[in-house]
Enzyme design. Structure first.
Site, mmCIF file in Angstrom:
data_model
loop_
_atom_site.group_PDB
_atom_site.id
_atom_site.type_symbol
_atom_site.label_atom_id
_atom_site.label_comp_id
_atom_site.label_asym_id
_atom_site.label_seq_id
_atom_site.Cartn_x
_atom_site.Cartn_y
_atom_site.Cartn_z
ATOM 1 C CE LYS A 150 -4.737 1.031 0.230
ATOM 2 N NZ LYS A 150 -5.675 -0.048 0.060
ATOM 3 C CG ASP B 219 -7.202 3.034 -0.668
ATOM 4 O OD1 ASP B 219 -7.794 1.956 -0.725
ATOM 5 O OD2 ASP B 219 -7.422 4.043 0.255
HETATM 6 P P1 NDP Z 1 -13.000 7.715 -2.479
HETATM 7 O O1 NDP Z 1 -11.927 8.655 -2.400
HETATM 8 O O2 NDP Z 1 -13.694 7.385 -3.927
HETATM 9 O O3 NDP Z 1 -14.256 7.999 -1.648
HETATM 10 C C1 NDP Z 1 -14.014 8.060 -0.273
HETATM 11 C C2 NDP Z 1 -15.521 8.517 0.524
HETATM 12 O O4 NDP Z 1 -15.199 8.319 1.855
HETATM 13 C C3 NDP Z 1 -15.753 9.710 0.236
HETATM 14 O O5 NDP Z 1 -17.175 9.854 0.248
HETATM 15 C C4 NDP Z 1 -14.995 10.615 1.415
HETATM 16 O O6 NDP Z 1 -15.945 11.827 1.827
HETATM 17 C C5 NDP Z 1 -15.320 9.345 2.567
HETATM 18 N N1 NDP Z 1 -14.131 9.622 3.693
HETATM 19 C C6 NDP Z 1 -12.906 9.537 3.346
HETATM 20 N N2 NDP Z 1 -12.262 9.827 4.463
HETATM 21 C C7 NDP Z 1 -13.226 10.066 5.298
HETATM 22 C C8 NDP Z 1 -13.034 10.304 6.733
HETATM 23 N N3 NDP Z 1 -11.763 10.383 7.588
HETATM 24 N N4 NDP Z 1 -14.241 10.331 7.339
HETATM 25 C C9 NDP Z 1 -15.567 10.203 6.773
HETATM 26 N N5 NDP Z 1 -15.704 10.146 5.478
HETATM 27 C C10 NDP Z 1 -14.471 9.856 5.059
HETATM 28 O O7 NDP Z 1 -12.589 6.314 -2.168
HETATM 29 P P2 NDP Z 1 -13.062 4.801 -2.134
HETATM 30 O O8 NDP Z 1 -14.447 4.834 -2.248
HETATM 31 O O9 NDP Z 1 -12.050 4.218 -3.087
HETATM 32 O O10 NDP Z 1 -12.442 4.198 -0.848
HETATM 33 C C11 NDP Z 1 -13.513 4.024 0.333
HETATM 34 C C12 NDP Z 1 -12.916 2.956 1.204
HETATM 35 O O11 NDP Z 1 -12.888 1.749 0.520
HETATM 36 C C13 NDP Z 1 -11.652 3.039 1.618
HETATM 37 O O12 NDP Z 1 -11.650 2.373 3.025
HETATM 38 C C14 NDP Z 1 -10.608 2.259 0.625
HETATM 39 O O13 NDP Z 1 -9.575 1.881 1.511
HETATM 40 C C15 NDP Z 1 -11.592 0.966 0.410
HETATM 41 N N6 NDP Z 1 -11.527 0.339 -0.773
HETATM 42 C C16 NDP Z 1 -11.375 0.801 -1.917
HETATM 43 C C17 NDP Z 1 -11.119 0.047 -2.956
HETATM 44 C C18 NDP Z 1 -11.167 0.667 -4.411
HETATM 45 O O14 NDP Z 1 -11.247 -0.074 -5.306
HETATM 46 N N7 NDP Z 1 -11.073 2.041 -4.513
HETATM 47 C C19 NDP Z 1 -10.847 -1.317 -2.944
HETATM 48 C C20 NDP Z 1 -11.034 -1.906 -1.514
HETATM 49 C C21 NDP Z 1 -11.309 -0.974 -0.466
HETATM 50 P P3 NDP Z 1 -15.188 13.007 1.335
HETATM 51 O O15 NDP Z 1 -15.473 13.386 0.199
HETATM 52 O O16 NDP Z 1 -15.532 14.018 2.413
HETATM 53 O O17 NDP Z 1 -13.629 13.133 1.548
HETATM 54 O O1 2IT Z 2 -7.899 -1.809 -0.552
HETATM 55 C C1 2IT Z 2 -7.888 -2.249 -1.742
HETATM 56 O O2 2IT Z 2 -8.123 -3.456 -2.037
HETATM 57 C C2 2IT Z 2 -7.597 -0.992 -2.707
HETATM 58 N N1 2IT Z 2 -7.684 0.002 -2.748
HETATM 59 C C3 2IT Z 2 -7.538 -1.776 -4.284
HETATM 60 C C4 2IT Z 2 -6.142 -2.192 -4.567
HETATM 61 C C5 2IT Z 2 -5.735 -2.610 -5.995
HETATM 62 O O3 2IT Z 2 -4.471 -2.888 -6.163
HETATM 63 O O4 2IT Z 2 -6.607 -2.647 -7.022
#
Ligand code: NDP
Ligand code: 2IT
Length: 453
Positions: A130, A170
């Site tokens: 990461k 992420d």
């Molecule tokens: P995005 O940046 O697309 O969206 C993040 C969302 O979470 C936004 O709505 C953001 O709000 C909110 N957020 C972020 N930080 C905080 C905080 N400290 N408190 C409250 N709300 C918060 O990210 P993703 O959707 O990609 O990721 C969301 C989660 O999913 C994370 O935990 C990530 O690690 C996990 N994840 C993502 C993957 C991927 O493929 N993208 C894969 C597996 C897991 P705001 O707009 O106000 O910042």
């Molecule tokens: O937390 C996760 O699994 C991710 N942000 C996606 C990682 C990836 O390599 O696609």
């Protein structure tokens, strides 16, 4: 668990604490895994002798670097960047990049540790890593983000490679950022390789990568419900977040006949008792994507909905199923208790470690269906793995084939969790235990094969 094992677990966690001062998220992630692994390895001498858990909980390496960039007013800005390469026993390091002011070494070490088990669960050959920066993309112009991404990659490029370490997106890193970083990697190295995933379709990206994490979290939920003779149809869902994972989870819930009541961002949550349907989800994708707006704007567009500010979280809204899809530790023990008291039957984590240790214990004790992030949100990295395969073979697979792969991979992860999470004393599957043991076993057995390296 025998009392002597318990002392060992406590001593182990005390050691992790001592070696990682000021890194609470990392210690929390290790503790959650160790609670299950200690029981599993109690009678398996080799894992003890070779100190496998101790070794998995010590990243192979942590790189930290300065990232300088120039803002639109000509000011020089200084950020910190990291890449944590946790473990490559079963494949190249693989895991996303996060840009958010809350990023620290502790956060990235916990994410790289979790990623190691998650990637093993997918059945694909990927190790765990990461990276990220405390850069805040909020309010920055496209050119500022471009200059930051280029500077970040100018340091990162020496640590990564298609067969070494393959980053992706992420929080705060989506298609725009991946484009800027891939462009800079290509420029520096003069190589066009599958060094990043989540790329645009024009330059080596895979169909359904964007949707895969959110869809996968709902497929996992569907598998858990099916296992007890139930389905998503007709269920009310409370979802947090409004980014990539949350909006695609919402979309799949709607497609399967469920009703989404909430979404959120860091400022608060919206509650729409009429349900957030596909047209509303499309509007939110545009709002949070291209327009980079705030979720509070929803209530101006859709009457009947309410906004709850000051960073309020949605867990007090009564629901059948909950999907935390924002960030770590966004659901605590008291909130878990409220969900359970309100009749919530299942929780599927789209985010990484969104439930704190107290909350995990509440869900386990209440014996509801509870899928930890490392199992439920593995669909994203799984399709990243398929993007790597397509890049290596220099071909692009059809959408229908990829959709089927994602369904099969999520069903496979569910099966592995059931295999290791079934308990003699309960009818309810312990998905946390199942995911931890199944993920651990694959990585551990590969490490045993290598001897002490
Ligand atoms: P995005 O940046 O697309 O969206 C993040 C969302 O979470 C936004 O709505 C953001 O709000 C909110 N957020 C972020 N930080 C905080 C905080 N400290 N408190 C409250 N709300 C918060 O990210 P993703 O959707 O990609 O990721 C969301 C989660 O999913 C994370 O935990 C990530 O690690 C996990 N994840 C993502 C993957 C991927 O493929 N993208 C894969 C597996 C897991 P705001 O707009 O106000 O910042
Ligand atoms: O937390 C996760 O699994 C991710 N942000 C996606 C990682 C990836 O390599 O696609």
């Amino acid at each position: 668990m025998a009392s002597s094992d318990h002392v060992d677990l406590e001593r182990f966690i005390a050691g992790v604490n001592r070696r990682n001062p000021g890194q609470p998220e990392f210690v929390q992630a290790v503790q959650e895994v160790a609670e299950d692994i200690f029981e599993f390895i109690a009678d398996k001498e080799q894992y003890h002798e070779y100190q496998i858990l101790r070794r998995i909980a010590e990243p192979d390496r942590v790189m930290s670097f300065r990232v300088c960039w120039e803002d639109d007013r000509g000011n020089i800005r200084v950020q910190r960047g990291w890449r944590v390469q946790n473990n490559n026993a079963i494949g190249p390091y693989k895991g996303g990049i996060r840009f958010h002011p809350s990023v620290t070494e502790s956060v990235l070490k916990f994410l790289a540790f979790e990623q190691t088990f998650k990637n093993a669960l997918t059945g694909l050959p990927m190790g765990g890593g990461k990276g990220g920066s405390n850069f805040n993309p909020r309010g920055k112009s496209d050119h500022e983000v471009m200059r930051f991404c280029q500077s970040f990659m100018t340091e990162l490029y020496r640590h990564i490679g298609a067969d070494i370490d393959v980053p992706a997106g992420d929080i705060g890193v989506g298609g725009r950022e991946i484009g800027y970083m891939f462009g800079q990697y290509k420029r520096i190295t003069n190589q066009f390789t599958g060094v990043l995933t989540g790329k645009g379709l024009e330059y080596g990206g895979s169909l359904i990568r964007t949707e895969a994490t959110g869809y996968g979290a709902v497929y996992f939920l569907q598998n858990m419900l099916k296992n007890v003779g139930d389905s998503v149809e007709g269920k009310t869902a409370v979802i947090s977040g409004s980014g990539n994972v949350a909006t695609h989870a919402a979309e799949k819930i709607v497609q399967l006949g469920g009703k989404v009541l909430t979404l959120s961002d860091s400022e608060g949550f919206i509650h729409d008792p009429d349900g957030i349907d596909q047209a509303k989800i499309d509007w939110i994708k545009e709002l949070k994507g291209r327009r980079r707006g705030r979720i509070s704007e929803y209530v101006k567009e859709f009457k009947g909905a309410s906004f709850h500010g000051d960073g309020a979280r949605p867990w007090g809204v009564a629901c059948d199923v909950a999907l935390p899809c924002a960030t770590q530790n966004e659901l605590n023990g008291a909130e878990a208790q409220i969900l359970v008291s309100n009749g919530c039957k299942a929780v599927s984590e789209g985010a990484n470690m969104p439930t704190d240790l107290d909350g995990v214990h509440v869900f386990k004790q209440a014996q509801i269906l509870y899928a930890p992030g490392k199992a439920a949100n593995a669909g994203g990295v799984a399709v990243s793995g398929l993007e790597m395969s397509q890049n290596s073979a220099r071909i692009s697979w059809k959408e229908a084939d990829l959709q089927q792969h994602l369904l099969d991979i999520m069903a496979g992860i569910h099966e592995r969790c059931v295999e290791y999470g079934a308990r003699k004393d309960s009818k309810v599957i312990d998905y946390v235990r199942g995911a931890n043991i199944a993920g651990f076993k694959k990585v551990a057995d590969a490490m045993l094969a290598y001897g002490v390296v």
